[in-house]
Design a protein around this motif. Structure first.
Motif, PDB file in Angstrom:
ATOM      1  N   ASP A  97       0.841  -1.210   0.000  1.00  0.00           N
ATOM      2  CA  ASP A  97       0.000   0.000   0.000  1.00  0.00           C
ATOM      3  C   ASP A  97       0.876   1.260   0.000  1.00  0.00           C
ATOM      4  O   ASP A  97       0.945   2.000   0.988  1.00  0.00           O
ATOM      5  CB  ASP A  97      -0.927   0.013   1.231  1.00  0.00           C
ATOM      6  N   PRO A  98       1.570   1.517  -1.104  1.00  0.00           N
ATOM      7  CA  PRO A  98       2.572   2.592  -1.116  1.00  0.00           C
ATOM      8  C   PRO A  98       2.020   3.972  -0.765  1.00  0.00           C
ATOM      9  O   PRO A  98       2.750   4.795  -0.211  1.00  0.00           O
ATOM     10  CB  PRO A  98       3.106   2.559  -2.554  1.00  0.00           C
ATOM     11  N   LEU A  99       0.747   4.231  -1.047  1.00  0.00           N
ATOM     12  CA  LEU A  99       0.213   5.564  -0.751  1.00  0.00           C
ATOM     13  C   LEU A  99      -0.007   5.800   0.739  1.00  0.00           C
ATOM     14  O   LEU A  99      -0.305   6.918   1.147  1.00  0.00           O
ATOM     15  CB  LEU A  99      -1.097   5.797  -1.513  1.00  0.00           C
ATOM     16  N   THR A 100       0.130   4.770   1.553  1.00  0.00           N
ATOM     17  CA  THR A 100       0.074   4.965   3.007  1.00  0.00           C
ATOM     18  C   THR A 100       1.458   5.183   3.597  1.00  0.00           C
ATOM     19  O   THR A 100       1.578   5.433   4.797  1.00  0.00           O
ATOM     20  CB  THR A 100      -0.573   3.743   3.675  1.00  0.00           C
ATOM     21  N   ASP A 101       2.487   5.076   2.757  1.00  0.00           N
ATOM     22  CA  ASP A 101       3.864   5.258   3.216  1.00  0.00           C
ATOM     23  C   ASP A 101       4.207   6.746   3.203  1.00  0.00           C
ATOM     24  O   ASP A 101       4.050   7.424   2.185  1.00  0.00           O
ATOM     25  CB  ASP A 101       4.814   4.478   2.307  1.00  0.00           C
ATOM     26  N   GLY A 102       4.652   7.261   4.310  1.00  0.00           N
ATOM     27  CA  GLY A 102       4.930   8.685   4.436  1.00  0.00           C
ATOM     28  C   GLY A 102       6.011   9.180   3.497  1.00  0.00           C
ATOM     29  O   GLY A 102       5.933  10.279   2.951  1.00  0.00           O
ATOM     30  N   GLU A 103       7.043   8.348   3.264  1.00  0.00           N
ATOM     31  CA  GLU A 103       8.134   8.749   2.386  1.00  0.00           C
ATOM     32  C   GLU A 103       7.648   8.863   0.937  1.00  0.00           C
ATOM     33  O   GLU A 103       8.034   9.792   0.211  1.00  0.00           O
ATOM     34  CB  GLU A 103       9.271   7.727   2.483  1.00  0.00           C
TER      35      GLU A 103
ATOM     36  N   ALA B  17      -7.235  11.183  -2.750  1.00  0.00           N
ATOM     37  CA  ALA B  17      -7.579   9.791  -2.446  1.00  0.00           C
ATOM     38  C   ALA B  17      -6.915   9.329  -1.154  1.00  0.00           C
ATOM     39  O   ALA B  17      -7.499   8.558  -0.382  1.00  0.00           O
ATOM     40  CB  ALA B  17      -7.162   8.894  -3.604  1.00  0.00           C
ATOM     41  N   ARG B  18      -5.701   9.815  -0.907  1.00  0.00           N
ATOM     42  CA  ARG B  18      -4.967   9.403   0.299  1.00  0.00           C
ATOM     43  C   ARG B  18      -5.665   9.879   1.566  1.00  0.00           C
ATOM     44  O   ARG B  18      -5.590   9.235   2.606  1.00  0.00           O
ATOM     45  CB  ARG B  18      -3.545   9.972   0.238  1.00  0.00           C
ATOM     46  N   GLY B  19      -6.369  11.009   1.476  1.00  0.00           N
ATOM     47  CA  GLY B  19      -7.030  11.543   2.663  1.00  0.00           C
ATOM     48  C   GLY B  19      -8.391  10.945   2.939  1.00  0.00           C
ATOM     49  O   GLY B  19      -9.051  11.344   3.899  1.00  0.00           O
ATOM     50  N   LEU B  20      -8.845  10.016   2.096  1.00  0.00           N
ATOM     51  CA  LEU B  20     -10.168   9.417   2.278  1.00  0.00           C
ATOM     52  C   LEU B  20     -10.067   8.078   2.993  1.00  0.00           C
ATOM     53  O   LEU B  20      -9.040   7.403   2.947  1.00  0.00           O
ATOM     54  CB  LEU B  20     -10.845   9.215   0.911  1.00  0.00           C
ATOM     55  N   THR B  21     -11.176   7.705   3.635  1.00  0.00           N
ATOM     56  CA  THR B  21     -11.261   6.384   4.249  1.00  0.00           C
ATOM     57  C   THR B  21     -11.876   5.375   3.283  1.00  0.00           C
ATOM     58  O   THR B  21     -12.181   4.254   3.662  1.00  0.00           O
ATOM     59  CB  THR B  21     -12.113   6.455   5.526  1.00  0.00           C
ATOM     60  N   VAL B  22     -12.039   5.792   2.038  1.00  0.00           N
ATOM     61  CA  VAL B  22     -12.640   4.944   1.017  1.00  0.00           C
ATOM     62  C   VAL B  22     -11.564   4.024   0.437  1.00  0.00           C
ATOM     63  O   VAL B  22     -10.393   4.397   0.329  1.00  0.00           O
ATOM     64  CB  VAL B  22     -13.261   5.818  -0.103  1.00  0.00           C
ATOM     65  N   GLU B  23     -11.958   2.813   0.052  1.00  0.00           N
ATOM     66  CA  GLU B  23     -11.032   1.870  -0.569  1.00  0.00           C
ATOM     67  C   GLU B  23     -10.446   2.454  -1.857  1.00  0.00           C
ATOM     68  O   GLU B  23     -11.180   3.044  -2.660  1.00  0.00           O
ATOM     69  CB  GLU B  23     -11.754   0.564  -0.902  1.00  0.00           C
TER      70      GLU B  23
ATOM     71  N   LEU C 136     -17.660  11.613  -1.691  1.00  0.00           N
ATOM     72  CA  LEU C 136     -16.342  12.032  -1.209  1.00  0.00           C
ATOM     73  C   LEU C 136     -15.288  11.909  -2.312  1.00  0.00           C
ATOM     74  O   LEU C 136     -14.472  12.817  -2.517  1.00  0.00           O
ATOM     75  CB  LEU C 136     -15.931  11.180   0.000  1.00  0.00           C
ATOM     76  N   ALA C 137     -15.301  10.782  -3.041  1.00  0.00           N
ATOM     77  CA  ALA C 137     -14.332  10.606  -4.119  1.00  0.00           C
ATOM     78  C   ALA C 137     -14.596  11.595  -5.254  1.00  0.00           C
ATOM     79  O   ALA C 137     -13.651  12.147  -5.846  1.00  0.00           O
ATOM     80  CB  ALA C 137     -14.396   9.171  -4.638  1.00  0.00           C
TER      81      ALA C 137
END
Length: 568
Positions: free
Chosen positions: A15-21, A106-112, A447-448
């Motif tokens: 899940d690379p978009l959850t990685d801060g770097e 998209a990263r700021g949403l809780t949507v899949e 939201l999306a």
């Protein structure tokens, strides 16, 4: 003695978009692209950390190629953008900013992520369907019976690159010359297959931009051994021309196809030279007056041809080969071991010497009316000249694409804000059906979709680099710029002129809201008349393609589950 190091295991990121770097690298890339966007964008200087040339640019095709990216996610984003829209000016930046904006929302949403990607695809279909409609409110027809639309398109590309270092008058002059050159490449109606001609660009550093001009035929570098008196002696009389795209230097690896007869008493080099001289004898007998080779001509052959009054031009280069074929009607000969077919010879109306500042160039005058010309491009510095050449090539490509689809999109951010307003209004009517098809809740869908519209608005806001405010009117959905330094309490109506594309004048019944704030959905009205101001236009095919590339690239990255990197 060498040292052996233990091989490191590959690094796997889920899940690379959850990685801060990863997100930090994407944010830096977005900042780079955003700061270059539009006619007032900031320049970028790209320099390798170990030394080398400093590159100054704000053109997407040049900037994205120069960036060295190590992480796969930003590398994938830039590669997708560059491969699809590198021939268009700001569309690479547009696609990169929109794509990274879609990922950020998209990263700021809780949507899949897969659900978000599905919403983005659906809204992309809504956008493309609307842009294809004849009554689309953010596009205008391009009338080829008038130069106004063509000039607006060319000016948007040329004037939109700050690294070109042009004044307003210089940008208008260069844009006019680009349009003139383009119109000369459009052939007159004739029976049979009609194909566009070519514009050859010759750059001249150290001369004023005002000396930029369009010339019929082609300009090539004057051979060092050629005197202007030799050219004047030939004059403007019909001349037969021979053209070769094979090396005539006599190198054995360059012999190519064909049979070379070698006597046992003769060396290979001597046999090749003998064949070259037999070629020279033939073109002399056939009355050739101009001998052109894409590559190198052997000095002995050159001397023989010059002795018989033939002008030799070598090292023509691949870029001028096709324009020369169109100008002269010649066929490029790919072998020197067989006789030259008579039908392969071309024709020139004559030769002239063109003095371009300190340089003297050989002017090949076309016979008849071929759809080819030379754009002599002048500028004061090398950096600005290189950037201007890229901009002119992009402008010519935009004009060629407009022949296929004679439409232009409103520029200045008005297309993005109008499209965003249209989507916000349309999604309210089919939210239940869309959520059901995508298998998500109404809230997730909205939201999306809101993130999609905000990303379009963010592209329009990216055109402002001085801290000013960008507004959208609540009637037509056009973008308006508030001047920097306006008193906080001053009414917007007192400081606004026309919208950023120039189509909408100031009206009494208009209301505005900042692009950065929420706004109620409304159906954007179609403009009833065109304003007297010159319009700011963007290429329809370019922006249409860039919109698709941006969404597809964002969706590709959204659906990445794992990244495996070899760190050895």
């Amino acid at each position: 003695m060498s040292r052996l190091c233990k091989k490191q295991p590959s690094v796997c990121t889920s899940d690379p978009l959850t990685d801060g770097e990863v997100c930090r690298k994407l944010a830096v890339l977005r900042q780079i692209l955003t700061s270059c966007f539009g006619p007032h964008g900031r320049l970028k200087q790209v320099h390798n950390s170990v030394g080398g040339q400093v590159l100054t640019t704000s053109t997407s095709a040049v900037l994205l190629k120069a960036l060295t990216l190590s992480h796969p996610v930003p590398k994938l984003l830039t590669a997708s953008v560059l491969n699809h829209v590198s021939r268009f000016s700001d569309c690479g930046l547009f696609a990169g900013i929109l794509s990274s904006g879609l990922l950020d929302h998209a990263r700021g949403l809780t949507v899949e992520p897969s659900t978000v990607a599905g919403v983005y695809r659906r809204l992309l279909g809504l956008c493309t369907s609307y842009l294809r409609q004849g009554d689309c409110g953010c596009k205008v027809p391009v009338d080829f019976g008038s130069s106004h639309g063509l000039l607006a398109l060319a000016r948007a590309v040329v004037a939109g690159k700050p690294a070109c270092m042009l004044t307003r008058g210089e940008a208008q002059h260069v844009s006019t010359q680009v349009v003139r050159a383009f119109l000369q490449t459009v052939p007159c109606s004739a029976p049979g297959t009609v194909c566009l001609g070519k514009t050859a660009i010759v750059t001249l550093e150290g001369r004023p931009v005002a000396e930029t001009a369009v010339l019929p035929g082609l300009l090539v570098d004057m051979p060092e051994t050629l005197c202007p008196a030799d050219v004047e002696r030939l004059g403007r009389t019909p001349l037969r021309l021979a053209l070769f795209n094979v090396s005539l230097a006599g190198d054995l690896p360059e012999v190519g196809e064909g049979t070379l007869e070698v006597d046992w008493e003769t060396s290979l080099e001597g046999a090749v030279l003998g064949q070259l001289l037999r070629l020279g004898e033939q073109v002399v007998r056939d009355g050739v007056r101009v001998f052109v080779c894409q590559r190198v001509v052997h000095p002995v052959l050159q001397q023989y041809l010059r002795k018989h009054g033939i002008i030799v031009v070598e090292r023509l280069g691949i870029s001028l080969l096709e324009p020369l074929i169109q100008v002269t009607g010649a066929q490029a000969v790919a072998s020197f071991q067989t006789p030259v077919p008579v039908q392969s010879y071309g024709q020139l109306a004559g030769l002239d010497v063109q003095r371009c500042g300190p340089r003297e160039m050989l002017h090949l005058l076309p016979a008849g009316d071929p759809a080819c010309c030379t754009l002599l491009l002048c500028h004061r510095t090398e950096t600005a000249l290189n950037e201007l050449k890229v901009a002119c090539q992009s402008a010519e490509h935009v004009l060629r694409q407009t022949l296929k689809e004679p439409w232009a999109l409103l520029g200045g951010g008005c297309m993005e804000t109008h499209l965003s307003s249209y989507i916000r209004y349309q999604i309210r009517s089919d939210v239940s059906e869309a959520a059901s098809e995508l298998g998500c809740s109404r809230t997730d869908y909205l939201l999306a979709a809101d993130g999609f519209c905000r990303s379009l608005d963010a592209v329009a806001r990216a055109l402002e680099h001085d801290g000013g405010e960008r507004l959208v009117d609540l009637s037509y959905g056009h973008c308006w710029a508030v001047p920097v330094g306006m008193p906080p309490q001053a009414p917007w109506r007192d400081v606004l002129g026309s919208c950023e594309c120039g189509l909408m004048p100031l009206k009494e019944d208009l209301e505005w809201t900042p692009l950065s704030t929420e706004r109620l959905p409304f159906s954007p009205a179609l403009p009833v008349a065109t304003a007297a101001n010159p319009l700011v236009l963007d290429s329809f095919p370019a922006k249409f393609s860039a919109l698709q590339v941006a969404v597809e690239t964002a969706n590709l990255i959204l659906e990445l589950k794992y990244i495996v990197q070899d760190v050895n």
